[in-house]
Design an enzyme around this catalytic site. Structure first.
Site, PDB file in Angstrom:
ATOM      1  N   TYR A 138      44.267  34.654  36.735  1.00 60.81           N
ATOM      2  CA  TYR A 138      44.381  34.996  35.317  1.00 60.81           C
ATOM      3  C   TYR A 138      45.828  34.977  34.836  1.00 60.81           C
ATOM      4  CZ  TYR A 138      39.631  36.589  34.217  1.00 60.81           C
ATOM      5  OH  TYR A 138      38.291  36.664  33.944  1.00 60.81           O
ATOM      6  N   LYS A 186      37.010  34.842  49.368  1.00 63.27           N
ATOM      7  CA  LYS A 186      36.556  33.487  49.734  1.00 63.27           C
ATOM      8  C   LYS A 186      37.502  33.012  50.835  1.00 63.27           C
ATOM      9  CE  LYS A 186      33.911  29.833  49.043  1.00 63.27           C
ATOM     10  NZ  LYS A 186      32.474  29.835  49.332  1.00 63.27           N
ATOM     11  N   ASP A 218      30.291  34.053  47.385  1.00 62.21           N
ATOM     12  CA  ASP A 218      29.011  33.402  47.068  1.00 62.21           C
ATOM     13  C   ASP A 218      27.852  34.185  47.671  1.00 62.21           C
ATOM     14  OD1 ASP A 218      30.071  32.644  49.524  1.00 62.21           O
ATOM     15  OD2 ASP A 218      29.374  30.569  49.425  1.00 62.21           O
ATOM     16  N   ASP A 242      35.438  39.622  37.768  1.00 62.84           N
ATOM     17  CA  ASP A 242      34.940  39.313  36.424  1.00 62.84           C
ATOM     18  C   ASP A 242      33.496  38.846  36.510  1.00 62.84           C
ATOM     19  OD1 ASP A 242      34.994  38.722  33.630  1.00 62.84           O
ATOM     20  OD2 ASP A 242      35.230  36.600  34.158  1.00 62.84           O
ATOM     21  N   ASP A 246      29.758  41.131  35.740  1.00 63.98           N
ATOM     22  CA  ASP A 246      28.729  40.742  34.767  1.00 63.98           C
ATOM     23  C   ASP A 246      27.375  40.620  35.445  1.00 63.98           C
ATOM     24  OD1 ASP A 246      30.489  40.589  32.599  1.00 63.98           O
ATOM     25  OD2 ASP A 246      29.593  38.715  31.873  1.00 63.98           O
TER      26      ASP A 246
HETATM   27  C1  IPM Z   1      36.133  41.045  30.915  1.00 58.68           C
HETATM   28  C2  IPM Z   1      36.169  39.857  30.004  1.00 58.68           C
HETATM   29  C3  IPM Z   1      37.596  39.326  29.948  1.00 58.68           C
HETATM   30  C4  IPM Z   1      37.984  38.925  31.354  1.00 58.68           C
HETATM   31  C5  IPM Z   1      37.806  38.161  28.982  1.00 58.68           C
HETATM   32  C6  IPM Z   1      37.327  38.494  27.591  1.00 58.68           C
HETATM   33  C7  IPM Z   1      39.250  37.713  28.969  1.00 58.68           C
HETATM   34  O1  IPM Z   1      35.271  38.893  30.432  1.00 58.68           O
HETATM   35  O2  IPM Z   1      36.818  42.050  30.623  1.00 58.68           O
HETATM   36  O3  IPM Z   1      35.415  40.990  31.916  1.00 58.68           O
HETATM   37  O4  IPM Z   1      37.688  37.811  31.790  1.00 58.68           O
HETATM   38  O5  IPM Z   1      38.600  39.734  32.043  1.00 58.68           O
HETATM   39 MG    MG Z   2      34.033  39.490  32.053  1.00 59.55          MG
END
Ligand code: IPM
Ligand code: MG
Length: 359
Positions: A138, A186, A218, A242, A246
């Site tokens: 990042y 990884k 993975d 990240d 999710d």
């Molecule tokens: C998160 C979001 C952010 C990230 C984006 C919006 C830059 O997806 O906080 O998980 O990737 O960190």
């Molecule tokens: Mg995210």
């Protein structure tokens, strides 16, 4: 003790859900100094930058930051991309405020077990993703186009000390839970992952009371679906965290439920942190009173827990959320027949009312 909180409501549903979080914080009976500032698209519209200097200053002067969400289709084509809300506000906030430890608890709420897309014998999930938030791909340079735009370069760098400090935080959190860390990397391919594994392995020898295992990313993505109950603390680098957070969040049935804390080092016994829902700005439902305020409200609870060492009120808020859900109140994202469909504000009111009546 005055509790100075910078409030960055942001874009889309941000302002609606943050208003509920503030209402609920006030309903605990503690007093706060809330100071508001612009961030994201709202700040860009106002002054041409998604993270104005005044906003960053306010954050630095505060004990904690409560953030809604940033971004929306209106801002996706801003040039240069560094001025888009996500990269221009969220990433520099994390970096400038040294918020290297991202804590994302994923817990099935009692009344919502059947909302999980994983049916069958599952009884719920209770894990924490500990994501490194200020390093890796990042942030590392170079990040550029070469060859007339036909070659794109991103760079992934991790330093030993960056891995040490996030792992230390994971050990602390693991001790408050089931004392099990799965470190995700990884290492079969990436050099940064091999360093990550090496450092975490060394640290696990120094922390023998916590069980540490390693898993390839993975495989972890697959195990989260196959048997999420096996995880207690998942410790991982920025981009893997990240994606996995999710994925893990969906195990509970809605992204609208999950809070997060992004923490820096503690100073004078106080932990500075930024607290925000995991969900985004959801522009499609903004302004309609349909957003689920629970993620924002639970983020406020994390703020009490981590930045203000107020475990009692953090738990009270979490219980009030459970109570509202047990009473059948649901926003549209988690509504099922037989529930009572309520608006963002009605759910916030119900949670605040419960806190006031059970003071
Ligand atoms: C998160 C979001 C952010 C990230 C984006 C919006 C830059 O997806 O906080 O998980 O990737 O960190
Ligand atoms: Mg995210």
């Amino acid at each position: 003790m005055a509790r100075n909180v910078a409030v960055l409501a942001g874009d889309g549903i941000g302002p609606e859900v943050i208003a509920q979080a503030i209402k609920v914080l006030e309903a605990t009976g503690s007093s706060f100094n809330f100071e508001h500032a612009l961030v994201g698209g709202a700040a860009y519209d106002d002054g041409g930058h998604p993270l104005p200097a005044a906003t960053l200053d306010l954050c630095r002067r505060s004990d904690a930051v409560l953030l809604g969400a940033v971004g929306g289709p209106k801002y996706d084509s801003i040039q240069p991309p560094e001025l888009r809300p996500e990269v221009g506000a969220l990433l520099p906030l994390r970096r400038e405020l040294s918020l290297y430890a991202n804590v994302r608890p994923v817990k099935t709420l009692k009344s919502l077990i059947k909302n999980s897309p994983l049916k069958g014998s599952r009884t719920g999930v209770d894990l924490v993703v500990m994501r490194e938030l200020t390093g890796g791909i990042y942030f590392a340079q170079p990040r550029e186009r070469r060859d007339n735009g036909n070659t794109a370069v991103d760079t992934c760098i991790y330093k030993r000390e960056e891995i040490v400090r996030i792992a230390q935080r994971a050990f602390v959190i693991a001790r408050q839970r089931r004392r099990e860390i799965v470190s995700v990397d990884k290492a079969n391919v990436l050099e940064t992952s091999r360093l990550w594994r090496e450092v975490v392995t060394e640290m696990s020898r120094l922390n023998p009371d916590v069980k540490v295992t390693h898993m390839l990313v993975d495989n972890c993505a697959m195990q989260l679906i196959r048997d999420p109950g096996q995880f207690d603390v998942i410790l991982t680098e920025n981009m893997f965290g990240d994606i996995l957070s999710d994925e893990a969040s969906m195990l509970t049935g809605s992204l609208g439920l999950l809070p997060s804390a992004s923490l820096s080092d503690s100073k004078d016994g106080k932990v500075f942190g930024l607290y925000e829902p995991v969900h985004g700005s959801a522009p499609d439902i903004a302004g309609q009173g349909r957003a689920n305020p629970i993620a924002a409200i639970l983020s406020a609870a994390l703020m009490l827990r981590y930045s203000f060492s107020d475990e009692r009120n953090a738990l009270r808020i979490e219980e009030a959320v459970d109570h509202a859900l047990a009473a059948g109140l649901r926003t549209a994202d988690i509504y099922e027949r037989g529930n009572r469909l309520v608006s963002t504000t009605e759910l916030g009111d119900a949670i605040a009312f419960k806190l006031k009546s059970a003071a």
